[in-house]
Design a protein around this motif. Structure first.
Motif, PDB file in Angstrom:
ATOM      1  N   GLY A 206       1.063  -1.020   0.109  1.00 36.31           N
ATOM      2  CA  GLY A 206      -0.156  -0.082   0.062  1.00 36.31           C
ATOM      3  C   GLY A 206       0.906   1.453   0.167  1.00 36.31           C
ATOM      4  N   LEU A 207       2.142   1.291   0.906  1.00 33.47           N
ATOM      5  CA  LEU A 207       2.699   2.513   0.828  1.00 33.47           C
ATOM      6  C   LEU A 207       3.677   2.526  -0.193  1.00 33.47           C
ATOM      7  CD1 LEU A 207       3.674   2.387   4.685  1.00 33.47           C
ATOM      8  CD2 LEU A 207       1.893   3.599   3.573  1.00 33.47           C
ATOM      9  N   PHE A 208       3.936   1.517  -1.005  1.00 34.09           N
ATOM     10  CA  PHE A 208       4.948   1.591  -2.366  1.00 34.09           C
ATOM     11  C   PHE A 208       4.285   2.388  -3.258  1.00 34.09           C
ATOM     12  CE2 PHE A 208       6.801  -0.276  -5.860  1.00 34.09           C
ATOM     13  CZ  PHE A 208       8.070  -0.197  -5.413  1.00 34.09           C
ATOM     14  N   HIS A 209       3.149   2.548  -3.354  1.00 38.65           N
ATOM     15  CA  HIS A 209       2.410   3.223  -4.595  1.00 38.65           C
ATOM     16  C   HIS A 209       2.609   4.645  -4.325  1.00 38.65           C
ATOM     17  CE1 HIS A 209       0.923  -0.822  -5.224  1.00 38.65           C
ATOM     18  NE2 HIS A 209       0.471  -0.535  -6.424  1.00 38.65           N
ATOM     19  N   LEU A 210       2.759   5.117  -3.144  1.00 36.71           N
ATOM     20  CA  LEU A 210       2.920   6.556  -2.678  1.00 36.71           C
ATOM     21  C   LEU A 210       1.754   7.444  -3.200  1.00 36.71           C
ATOM     22  CD1 LEU A 210       6.485   7.494  -4.076  1.00 36.71           C
ATOM     23  CD2 LEU A 210       5.725   6.890  -1.821  1.00 36.71           C
ATOM     24  N   ARG A 211       0.408   6.564  -2.933  1.00 36.36           N
ATOM     25  CA  ARG A 211      -0.733   7.565  -3.113  1.00 36.36           C
ATOM     26  C   ARG A 211      -1.412   7.567  -1.646  1.00 36.36           C
ATOM     27  NH1 ARG A 211      -4.996   5.831  -7.401  1.00 36.36           N
ATOM     28  NH2 ARG A 211      -5.940   7.536  -6.715  1.00 36.36           N
ATOM     29  N   PHE A 212      -1.069   8.474  -0.931  1.00 32.50           N
ATOM     30  CA  PHE A 212      -1.273   8.361   0.685  1.00 32.50           C
ATOM     31  C   PHE A 212      -2.813   8.564   1.008  1.00 32.50           C
ATOM     32  CE2 PHE A 212       3.379   9.134   0.317  1.00 32.50           C
ATOM     33  CZ  PHE A 212       3.577   8.127   1.094  1.00 32.50           C
ATOM     34  N   THR A 213      -3.457   9.457  -0.072  1.00 30.51           N
ATOM     35  CA  THR A 213      -5.088   9.485  -0.129  1.00 30.51           C
ATOM     36  C   THR A 213      -5.714   8.272  -0.247  1.00 30.51           C
ATOM     37  OG1 THR A 213      -5.195  10.239  -2.276  1.00 30.51           O
ATOM     38  CG2 THR A 213      -4.937  12.162  -0.645  1.00 30.51           C
ATOM     39  N   GLN A 214      -4.969   7.086  -0.733  1.00 27.29           N
ATOM     40  CA  GLN A 214      -5.711   5.842  -0.828  1.00 27.29           C
ATOM     41  C   GLN A 214      -4.590   4.798  -0.260  1.00 27.29           C
ATOM     42  OE1 GLN A 214      -8.556   5.079  -2.673  1.00 27.29           O
ATOM     43  NE2 GLN A 214      -8.877   7.328  -2.225  1.00 27.29           N
ATOM     44  N   ALA A 215      -3.897   5.132   0.840  1.00 29.92           N
ATOM     45  CA  ALA A 215      -3.247   4.049   1.260  1.00 29.92           C
ATOM     46  C   ALA A 215      -4.089   3.120   2.234  1.00 29.92           C
ATOM     47  CB  ALA A 215      -2.290   4.800   2.381  1.00 29.92           C
ATOM     48  N   LEU A 216      -4.917   3.358   2.660  1.00 33.11           N
ATOM     49  CA  LEU A 216      -5.638   2.215   3.421  1.00 33.11           C
ATOM     50  C   LEU A 216      -6.515   1.200   2.677  1.00 33.11           C
ATOM     51  CD1 LEU A 216      -7.413   4.306   6.228  1.00 33.11           C
ATOM     52  CD2 LEU A 216      -5.500   2.888   6.436  1.00 33.11           C
ATOM     53  N   PRO A 217      -7.001   1.885   1.569  1.00 32.14           N
ATOM     54  CA  PRO A 217      -7.532   0.721   0.566  1.00 32.14           C
ATOM     55  C   PRO A 217      -6.545  -0.022  -0.007  1.00 32.14           C
ATOM     56  CG  PRO A 217      -8.346   3.032  -0.164  1.00 32.14           C
ATOM     57  CD  PRO A 217      -7.695   3.116   1.053  1.00 32.14           C
ATOM     58  N   LEU A 218      -5.432   0.575  -0.502  1.00 33.36           N
ATOM     59  CA  LEU A 218      -4.405  -0.252  -1.159  1.00 33.36           C
ATOM     60  C   LEU A 218      -3.801  -1.262  -0.212  1.00 33.36           C
ATOM     61  CD1 LEU A 218      -2.632   2.729  -3.250  1.00 33.36           C
ATOM     62  CD2 LEU A 218      -3.680   0.756  -4.056  1.00 33.36           C
ATOM     63  N   ILE A 219      -3.644  -0.881   0.962  1.00 35.10           N
ATOM     64  CA  ILE A 219      -2.998  -1.583   2.082  1.00 35.10           C
ATOM     65  C   ILE A 219      -4.183  -2.817   2.123  1.00 35.10           C
ATOM     66  CG2 ILE A 219      -2.667  -1.952   4.762  1.00 35.10           C
ATOM     67  CD1 ILE A 219      -1.608   0.594   4.497  1.00 35.10           C
ATOM     68  N   LEU A 220      -5.349  -2.745   2.324  1.00 35.80           N
ATOM     69  CA  LEU A 220      -6.568  -3.755   2.682  1.00 35.80           C
ATOM     70  C   LEU A 220      -6.416  -4.772   1.565  1.00 35.80           C
ATOM     71  CD1 LEU A 220      -9.353  -1.768   3.945  1.00 35.80           C
ATOM     72  CD2 LEU A 220      -8.008  -3.253   5.196  1.00 35.80           C
ATOM     73  N   LEU A 221      -6.236  -4.202   0.099  1.00 36.42           N
ATOM     74  CA  LEU A 221      -6.282  -5.011  -1.064  1.00 36.42           C
ATOM     75  C   LEU A 221      -5.052  -5.997  -0.965  1.00 36.42           C
ATOM     76  CD1 LEU A 221      -7.482  -5.753  -3.798  1.00 36.42           C
ATOM     77  CD2 LEU A 221      -5.933  -3.748  -4.702  1.00 36.42           C
ATOM     78  N   GLY A 222      -3.826  -5.070  -0.654  1.00 38.31           N
ATOM     79  CA  GLY A 222      -2.780  -6.007  -0.658  1.00 38.31           C
ATOM     80  C   GLY A 222      -2.708  -7.104   0.287  1.00 38.31           C
ATOM     81  N   ILE A 223      -3.306  -6.685   1.634  1.00 33.81           N
ATOM     82  CA  ILE A 223      -3.436  -7.860   2.431  1.00 33.81           C
ATOM     83  C   ILE A 223      -4.441  -9.048   1.985  1.00 33.81           C
ATOM     84  CG2 ILE A 223      -4.476  -8.580   4.807  1.00 33.81           C
ATOM     85  CD1 ILE A 223      -3.521  -5.654   5.740  1.00 33.81           C
ATOM     86  N   TYR A 224      -5.374  -8.696   1.344  1.00 32.40           N
ATOM     87  CA  TYR A 224      -6.315  -9.691   0.784  1.00 32.40           C
ATOM     88  C   TYR A 224      -5.376 -10.425  -0.228  1.00 32.40           C
ATOM     89  CZ  TYR A 224     -10.060 -12.026  -1.903  1.00 32.40           C
ATOM     90  OH  TYR A 224     -10.989 -12.796  -2.582  1.00 32.40           O
TER      91      TYR A 224
END
Length: 294
Positions: A206-224
């Motif tokens: 999630g953090l690798f994408h450097l889109r901090f306004t979308q960090a939480l959904p990216l992290i959740l998708l990454g965990i899935y």
């Protein structure tokens, strides 16, 4: 199934796996960016732009050559992320493809994983809405706005949908998965165990994408995606799900006349779908768990 520890028999096998994972992430990001930038400039030169003009064009060159930018970005991803992951896997193991979990998936696993994505997407979207309310530095927000403008220009242009799917959906699905779920996650699982490895991989993704306004959904998708890798034992399952997620965003974006999926809002994912989707998602996770234990 081959025990994971027995796969580590290469020159780097004794190196601390957590250090290996974080070293690959720290090295992979600049490699991806540098290779992508060089490839972008090379494409411009091949199109007739002078080297000096290409190097000095700045943001103007980006907006005038979005397709070239995405092609360069894809090349950076293939070489800087995918190539690095495969190289390190070969140095860690004489069976690198097994280490990366590159094996044929079960069709039922793929079907359940895709259903899980569809069930959880509305909730992920609404979490993204909450994420956008979190204050971030202004320069970061400006950087993200520029990224969105580039993507909207791509979606509203006359480019081929098939080419856009290859550059924006397929390439990240393949090579981000090899990098994150293939190599990084395998090493973090070895260092910290399955649960911590899955969570850490999702956070890094999630953090690798450097889109901090979308960090939480990216992290959740990454965990899935990390959970799917661990549960099914096949890298192809998260690759397919990752591609489906990217392709849906691209197709919805083009249908919306160049508006990114996030901005289409409640017309795509009304709030009640998020609430209904969560229990369905949990049932799908239970089904995957039962399949894994059977």
């Amino acid at each position: 199934m081959v025990p994971a520890d027995s796969l580590y028999d290469g020159p780097l096998a004794r190196l601390n796996p957590a250090l290996t994972a974080f070293g690959v992430v720290v090295g992979g990001f600049p490699a991806y960016m540098a290779i992508g930038s060089v490839a972008f400039l090379a494409i411009l030169v091949l199109q007739g732009v002078s080297p000096m003009e290409a190097a000095a064009g700045g943001g103007e060159q980006l907006f005038e050559n979005v397709a070239a930018l995405l092609t360069g970005n894809a090349i950076g991803m293939v070489v800087g992320l995918g190539g690095l992951a495969i190289l390190v896997a070969r140095l860690q193991s004489t069976r690198p493809w097994l280490l990366l979990r590159v094996r044929m998936p079960n069709l039922k696993d793929v079907s359940l994983a895709l259903l899980g994505l569809l069930a959880i997407l509305p909730a992920i979207f609404w979490i993204g809405e909450l994420n956008e309310a979190i204050p971030i530095p202004e320069f970061t927000r400006m950087m993200e706005e520029e990224q969105l403008l580039l993507l909207e220009k791509l979606l509203s242009g006359e480019g081929s949908l098939v080419l856009n799917l290859v550059l924006v959906a397929l390439t990240p699905a393949l090579f981000e998965e090899v990098f994150f779920r293939g190599l990084v996650q395998r090493n973090l699982e070895r260092a910290w165990g399955g649960t911590a490895g899955i969570a850490a991989t999702g956070i890094i993704f999630g953090l690798f994408h450097l889109r901090f306004t979308q960090a939480l959904p990216l992290i959740l998708l990454g965990i899935y995606l990390a959970y799917l890798t661990w549960q099914t034992g096949s890298l192809w399952v998260p690759v397919i799900v990752h591609f489906a997620n990217n392709a849906l965003a691209l197709v919805f974006g083009e249908a919306g006349g160049g508006t990114e999926l996030d901005a289409l809002g409640a017309s795509v994912f009304p709030w009640y779908l998020a609430i209904l989707g969560i229990p369905i998602f949990l049932l799908i996770i239970m089904a995957l768990q039962r399949r894994g234990s059977s």
